[in-house]
Design an enzyme around this catalytic site. Structure first.
Site, PDB file in Angstrom:
ATOM      1  N   ARG A  60       0.809  -1.045   0.076  1.00 24.77           N
ATOM      2  CA  ARG A  60       0.098  -0.137  -0.081  1.00 24.77           C
ATOM      3  C   ARG A  60       0.904   1.073  -0.089  1.00 24.77           C
ATOM      4  NH1 ARG A  60      -2.312  -3.423  -1.315  1.00 24.77           N
ATOM      5  NH2 ARG A  60      -3.851  -4.851  -0.196  1.00 24.77           N
ATOM      6  N   SER A 101     -10.322  -0.067   4.162  1.00 23.22           N
ATOM      7  CA  SER A 101      -9.774  -0.237   5.404  1.00 23.22           C
ATOM      8  C   SER A 101      -8.844   1.053   5.780  1.00 23.22           C
ATOM      9  CB  SER A 101      -8.540  -1.319   4.736  1.00 23.22           C
ATOM     10  OG  SER A 101      -8.984  -2.591   4.574  1.00 23.22           O
ATOM     11  N   GLU A 119      -4.077   3.374   6.761  1.00 22.42           N
ATOM     12  CA  GLU A 119      -3.597   3.312   5.393  1.00 22.42           C
ATOM     13  C   GLU A 119      -4.530   4.437   4.484  1.00 22.42           C
ATOM     14  OE1 GLU A 119      -5.203  -0.597   3.559  1.00 22.42           O
ATOM     15  OE2 GLU A 119      -5.917   0.721   1.847  1.00 22.42           O
TER      16      GLU A 119
HETATM   17  C1  LIG Z   1     -15.697  -0.133  -0.348  1.00 23.62           C
HETATM   18  C2  LIG Z   1     -14.120   0.155  -0.845  1.00 23.62           C
HETATM   19  C3  LIG Z   1     -13.560  -1.028  -0.721  1.00 23.62           C
HETATM   20  C4  LIG Z   1     -11.925  -0.830  -0.843  1.00 23.62           C
HETATM   21  N1  LIG Z   1     -11.141  -1.900  -1.163  1.00 23.62           N
HETATM   22  C5  LIG Z   1     -10.026  -1.894  -1.548  1.00 23.62           C
HETATM   23  C6  LIG Z   1      -8.800  -2.963  -1.506  1.00 23.62           C
HETATM   24  O1  LIG Z   1      -9.598  -4.210  -1.817  1.00 23.62           O
HETATM   25  N2  LIG Z   1      -7.652  -2.848  -1.780  1.00 23.62           N
HETATM   26  C7  LIG Z   1      -7.057  -1.773  -1.632  1.00 23.62           C
HETATM   27  O2  LIG Z   1      -6.035  -1.427  -1.772  1.00 23.62           O
HETATM   28  N3  LIG Z   1      -7.832  -0.408  -1.361  1.00 23.62           N
HETATM   29  C8  LIG Z   1      -9.295  -0.516  -1.333  1.00 23.62           C
HETATM   30  N4  LIG Z   1      -9.901   0.388  -1.251  1.00 23.62           N
HETATM   31  C9  LIG Z   1      -9.387   1.805  -1.008  1.00 23.62           C
HETATM   32  C10 LIG Z   1      -9.218   2.651  -2.198  1.00 23.62           C
HETATM   33  O3  LIG Z   1     -10.408   2.396  -3.361  1.00 23.62           O
HETATM   34  C11 LIG Z   1      -7.779   2.379  -3.019  1.00 23.62           C
HETATM   35  O4  LIG Z   1      -6.741   2.840  -1.971  1.00 23.62           O
HETATM   36  C12 LIG Z   1      -7.735   3.474  -4.311  1.00 23.62           C
HETATM   37  O5  LIG Z   1      -6.702   2.732  -5.059  1.00 23.62           O
HETATM   38  C13 LIG Z   1      -7.785   4.709  -4.214  1.00 23.62           C
HETATM   39  O6  LIG Z   1      -8.074   5.038  -5.527  1.00 23.62           O
HETATM   40  P1  LIG Z   1      -8.473   6.695  -5.661  1.00 23.62           P
HETATM   41  O7  LIG Z   1      -8.778   7.040  -7.041  1.00 23.62           O
HETATM   42  O8  LIG Z   1      -9.904   6.618  -5.097  1.00 23.62           O
HETATM   43  O9  LIG Z   1      -7.528   7.498  -4.743  1.00 23.62           O
HETATM   44  P2  LIG Z   1      -7.693   8.708  -3.694  1.00 23.62           P
HETATM   45  O10 LIG Z   1      -8.693   7.901  -2.602  1.00 23.62           O
HETATM   46  O11 LIG Z   1      -8.448   9.852  -4.339  1.00 23.62           O
HETATM   47  O12 LIG Z   1      -6.521   9.011  -3.356  1.00 23.62           O
HETATM   48  C14 LIG Z   1      -5.729   8.216  -2.677  1.00 23.62           C
HETATM   49  C15 LIG Z   1      -4.220   8.682  -2.580  1.00 23.62           C
HETATM   50  O13 LIG Z   1      -3.661   8.647  -3.933  1.00 23.62           O
HETATM   51  C16 LIG Z   1      -3.310  10.052  -4.369  1.00 23.62           C
HETATM   52  N5  LIG Z   1      -3.752  10.000  -5.780  1.00 23.62           N
HETATM   53  C17 LIG Z   1      -4.746  10.077  -6.314  1.00 23.62           C
HETATM   54  N6  LIG Z   1      -4.571  10.124  -7.609  1.00 23.62           N
HETATM   55  C18 LIG Z   1      -3.409  10.327  -7.722  1.00 23.62           C
HETATM   56  C19 LIG Z   1      -2.839  10.682  -8.992  1.00 23.62           C
HETATM   57  N7  LIG Z   1      -2.970  10.598 -10.385  1.00 23.62           N
HETATM   58  N8  LIG Z   1      -1.300  10.827  -8.930  1.00 23.62           N
HETATM   59  C20 LIG Z   1      -0.717  10.842  -7.807  1.00 23.62           C
HETATM   60  N9  LIG Z   1      -1.593  10.754  -6.370  1.00 23.62           N
HETATM   61  C21 LIG Z   1      -2.645  10.211  -6.694  1.00 23.62           C
HETATM   62  C22 LIG Z   1      -4.070  10.791  -3.521  1.00 23.62           C
HETATM   63  O14 LIG Z   1      -3.373  12.288  -3.537  1.00 23.62           O
HETATM   64  C23 LIG Z   1      -4.173  10.221  -2.170  1.00 23.62           C
HETATM   65  O15 LIG Z   1      -2.966  10.370  -1.422  1.00 23.62           O
HETATM   66  C24 LIG Z   1     -11.326   0.289  -0.973  1.00 23.62           C
HETATM   67  C25 LIG Z   1     -12.071   1.631  -0.694  1.00 23.62           C
HETATM   68  C26 LIG Z   1     -13.492   1.206  -0.635  1.00 23.62           C
HETATM   69  C27 LIG Z   1     -14.474   2.788  -0.465  1.00 23.62           C
END
Ligand SMILES: Cc1cc2nc3c(=O)[nH]c(=O)nc-3n(C[C@H](O)[C@H](O)[C@H](O)COP(=O)(O)OP(=O)(O)OC[C@H]3O[C@@H](n4cnc5c(N)ncnc54)[C@H](O)[C@@H]3O)c2cc1C
Length: 312
Positions: free
Chosen positions: A175, A225, A296
């Site tokens: 992560r 998480s 996380e």
């Molecule tokens: C119901 C649910 C289930 C989930 N299950 C999982 C799972 O099984 N496994 C898992 O790993 N995660 C899980 N997650 C967490 C999340 O979906 C992941 O971490 C996902 O990859 C985050 O993507 P995001 O676009 O929403 O990023 P955001 O939440 O918007 O951002 C997360 C981080 O990434 C950075 N970021 C976003 N876009 C960029 C970019 N283009 N360049 C540089 N930095 C960037 C942001 O600044 C921030 O620091 C879950 C979340 C939910 C709500």
């Protein structure tokens, strides 16, 4: 000059006001100004100007791993759009090469991969983020993570510089990645996916989705998480459950009764409620098991800003 004024004056076609609670899956957060670059060039221009003017920025994907402050964010929120959401597929000798824009949503990408017989992405079918967010967080599940498929990451840096980082330079870990240090915005990711049987991939993805529906509180706003799995210890959900914290509430934030590593918004959660609940969980788990849990989730603007009471 305020971040808002700068955004609207310098990028009139790209700037907008937004409510962070509408852009995060926790449905929490106050007002902010957004810039929505629709291409690598627009992103480079935006980063160049923000850097020159010393305006802080935060890149937001789907907001599915972020706690946003109720008082709002006093910088510019960058939300990628346009061609940065595109996906291009190419057949390779051993499978597929995929160029996915950072704004592309992960579940449809995983779904398309399974339909085409491109292996490795079935784990991502239920992860509600973008490709950029998944690269930054090195999203993963069921023993796989994005880093295992990444060939290279294209990112735009401080002065608007565009660079391709081979996977070995992205410092992927559990992560984590080098992009969490800030400074670079992921604009696209090249994945290498091995050929596989589409029927088996679809069955694998369906199985993951079923398990998620059964075990996760998908009917309430959450951010996945909250804590990372501690090395050499039980999963955080088990530790939190064993400390007797399922159902514990702070204001509108509650430790899910379905999965203890999820904090759900029961309707009116403030960012300060969630920060307080996280601290209580950490203290009580440490007292009960001796393990210190590490978040996380990412605090937009920092933990202290999210802990501040703000207008809702
Ligand atoms: C119901 C649910 C289930 C989930 N299950 C999982 C799972 O099984 N496994 C898992 O790993 N995660 C899980 N997650 C967490 C999340 O979906 C992941 O971490 C996902 O990859 C985050 O993507 P995001 O676009 O929403 O990023 P955001 O939440 O918007 O951002 C997360 C981080 O990434 C950075 N970021 C976003 N876009 C960029 C970019 N283009 N360049 C540089 N930095 C960037 C942001 O600044 C921030 O620091 C879950 C979340 C939910 C709500």
């Amino acid at each position: 000059m305020s971040a808002r004024r700068l955004a609207f004056e310098r990028f009139p076609g790209m700037a907008s006001d937004l409510a962070l609670c509408d852009c995060t899956t926790w449905r929490v957060g106050g007002p902010a100004v957004a810039l929505r670059p629709g291409s690598r060039g627009e992103l480079a221009d935006a980063l160049g100007v923000l850097g020159d003017e010393g305006v802080p920025w935060f890149v937001l994907g789907r907001g599915s791993n972020v706690l946003a402050p109720d008082s709002g964010y006093d910088g510019v929120v960058i939300i990628l759009s346009g061609v940065l959401a595109g996906v291009a597929w190419q057949r390779s000798d051993s499978g597929f090469a995929v160029d996915a824009g950072a704004a592309a949503p992960l579940p449809p990408l995983a779904g398309a991969a399974c339909m085409k017989g491109a292996g490795g992405l079935a784990f991502a079918a239920g992860i509600p983020g973008t490709v950029g967010g998944a690269a930054c967080m090195n999203a993963g599940a069921y023993g796989s993570s994005l880093s295992g498929l990444v060939e290279s990451v294209e990112a735009v840096g401080p002065g608007g510089t565009v660079r391709i980082f081979p996977a070995c330079e992205c410092r992927f870990g559990y992560r984590s990645s080098s992009f969490q240090a800030g400074g670079w915005v992921v604009s696209g990711v090249r994945l290498s996916l091995p050929a596989a049987d589409p029927a088996l991939l679809r069955a694998e993805a369906a199985d993951h989705l079923r398990r998620r529906r059964e075990t996760l509180p998908l009917d309430m706003p959450n951010a996945g998480s909250v804590f990372k799995r501690p090395p050499d210890d039980k999963p955080p959900g088990r530790l939190i459950e064993e400390a007797g914290l399922k159902g514990l509430s702070c204001g509108g934030a509650m430790v899910s009764r379905k999965h203890a590593n999820f904090i759900v918004n029961t309707g009116e959660a403030a960012s300060a409620d969630i920060v307080r609940l996280i601290e209580i969980i950490r203290e009580r788990v440490e007292a009960a098991s001796g393990t210190t849990l590490v978040e996380e989730i990412v605090y937009m603007g920092g933990r202290d800003l999210c802990a501040r009471e703000g207008a809702r």
